[in-house]
Design a protein around this motif. Structure first.
Motif, mmCIF file in Angstrom:
data_model
loop_
_atom_site.group_PDB
_atom_site.id
_atom_site.type_symbol
_atom_site.label_atom_id
_atom_site.label_comp_id
_atom_site.label_asym_id
_atom_site.label_seq_id
_atom_site.Cartn_x
_atom_site.Cartn_y
_atom_site.Cartn_z
ATOM 1 N N UNK A 1 1.976 -6.931 -6.271
ATOM 2 C CA UNK A 1 0.848 -6.141 -5.789
ATOM 3 C C UNK A 1 -0.412 -6.999 -5.685
ATOM 4 N N UNK A 2 -0.687 -7.767 -6.757
ATOM 5 C CA UNK A 2 -1.876 -8.619 -6.762
ATOM 6 C C UNK A 2 -1.777 -9.714 -5.701
ATOM 7 N N UNK A 3 -0.628 -10.390 -5.661
ATOM 8 C CA UNK A 3 -0.465 -11.507 -4.736
ATOM 9 C C UNK A 3 -0.464 -11.040 -3.278
ATOM 10 N N UNK A 4 0.207 -9.929 -3.014
ATOM 11 C CA UNK A 4 0.278 -9.433 -1.638
ATOM 12 C C UNK A 4 -1.093 -9.078 -1.092
ATOM 13 N N UNK A 5 -1.899 -8.419 -1.916
ATOM 14 C CA UNK A 5 -3.251 -8.058 -1.491
ATOM 15 C C UNK A 5 -4.092 -9.318 -1.234
ATOM 16 N N UNK A 6 -3.998 -10.295 -2.167
ATOM 17 C CA UNK A 6 -4.792 -11.518 -2.026
ATOM 18 C C UNK A 6 -4.379 -12.315 -0.786
#
Length: 380
Positions: free
Chosen positions: A317-322
């Motif tokens: 979730x964090x990596x995809x958004x970034x």
């Protein structure tokens, strides 16, 4: 630990990459497929079946090929690299996984065999409006003699309108049951609509709809559902890895080729640092998702698999958004256009984030286990 793919796994990766590369060689190819129902290509689905990709996670006696989570992860990652709209995780890993785990021998032979051959596409109807990520369904199952009926609403059901079979979770006395609902059952209404990432979902309503228990009638299948959802969360993680890797590759190539003030954009250190941060996010996500896959491969401790899947989903979730947001911003204006690919990858990464629990949901779930630790080891 050796993370190198063996010769068979490498051949599987190359075969799937070759097939999907031809089917979705450009964003225009994908748009052509997703703008008409069912939102994916039946011929490509059939070719995946002929390749054996749809039967990978299932036992040979049920009509599958007896492979494991690593082989599933290879297919999922290749799907992510081209954001192929075929419902691999939804139909094979999730709905098929439920049938494999809970179904009777007759149900497994009938459903999984047809699924592996590409002749049947099931969907799992679990999410409900106003009941976000809840494990307790509001759809109810009623028994009259040996007959069961379902009442209530499921939405969104990914691929629910096209599905040849619905696997439905419903409240029963003493827990949550699983039921098989035929597409032509009385009292069943399915309304399809397009999702923001080009996929399809459906509003599915049950009005005293006849249903057949999946597995033992009246049994609580909560643990089976949790395990299948965890497997799908890990597979979604690999699909996201493929999408993030492509978004990063596309962005770095753009920084190398696009010139501003007579020099390539990569000349500007601030932009290079932002691309480096994208790489760090990708590798953190890859490490976590790969670890979760190995925990799943080891089997045994179901609680460990559930926690690993939740950690992987949070990191994705964090990596995809970034990565998605940085890919668009580093491309400037063209990153926002429908004709360019990075926006579509960001849409798909956002959809994966919200499927089966978003980052906030998993952070909340994991935070509840903090009291289980007697001490938190400080960083050296």
């Amino acid at each position: 630990m050796d993370f190198t793919l063996d010769s068979e796994q490498t051949a599987l990766r190359d075969a799937v990459r070759g097939l999907l590369g031809k089917a979705y060689g450009s964003s225009e190819d994908r748009r052509t497929v997703t703008k008409t129902d069912p939102g994916w290509d039946e011929k490509t689905w059939q070719r995946l079946a002929e390749m054996g990709a749809l039967g990978l996670p299932f036992a040979e006696e049920d009509g599958g090929f007896g492979a494991g989570p690593v082989e599933v992860s290879i297919v999922a990652e290749e799907i992510g690299r081209v954001i192929a709209p075929e419902p691999y995780v939804e139909a094979v890993v999730l709905a098929g996984g439920l049938v494999a785990a809970a179904g009777t021998a007759e149900q497994r032979a009938e459903i999984i065999g047809a699924l592996a051959e590409g002749q049947l596409v099931p969907a799992f109807a679990h999410t409900e409006p106003g009941n976000r990520y809840s494990e307790v369904p509001t759809v109810t199952a009623t028994k009259d003699g040996d007959a069961w009926t379902l009442s209530g609403v499921k939405e969104p059901v990914l691929g629910g309108a096209r599905a040849d079979l619905l696997i439905v979770s419903a409240t029963i006395d003493g827990g949550t049951g699983l039921f098989v609902v035929q597409p032509d059952a009385s009292g069943l209404t399915r309304t399809s609509y397009a999702t923001f990432d080009g996929g399809r979902a459906a509003h599915v309503a049950f009005d005293s709809t006849p249903a057949t228990p999946l597995g033992e009638p009246g049994a609580d299948q909560s643990d089976v559902i949790a395990s299948a959802v965890a497997a799908a969360q890990i597979a979604y993680g690999h699909e996201a890895l493929g999408a993030m890797a492509f978004a990063l590759e596309t962005t770095t190539e753009y920084l190398k080729s696009r010139k501003q003030f007579g020099v390539p954009l990569m000349t500007f250190q601030a932009l290079t640092f932002r691309a480096a941060d994208m790489y760090v996010s990708l590798e953190l996500a890859r490490s976590t998702v790969t670890w979760a896959t190995l925990v799943q491969l080891d089997g045994g401790d179901d609680a460990a698999v559930l926690e690993a899947a939740s950690r992987a989903k949070l990191q994705v979730s964090k990596a995809g958004r970034h990565i998605g947001q940085e890919a668009i911003q580093l491309h400037g204006g063209i990153g926002m256009t429908a004709e360019y690919s990075v926006g579509h990858y960001t849409s798909r990464l956002t959809a994966i984030d919200h499927a089966l629990g978003d980052g906030r949901h998993h952070l909340t779930a994991l935070s509840k286990t903090l009291d289980d630790h007697e001490a938190v080891e400080p960083l050296p």
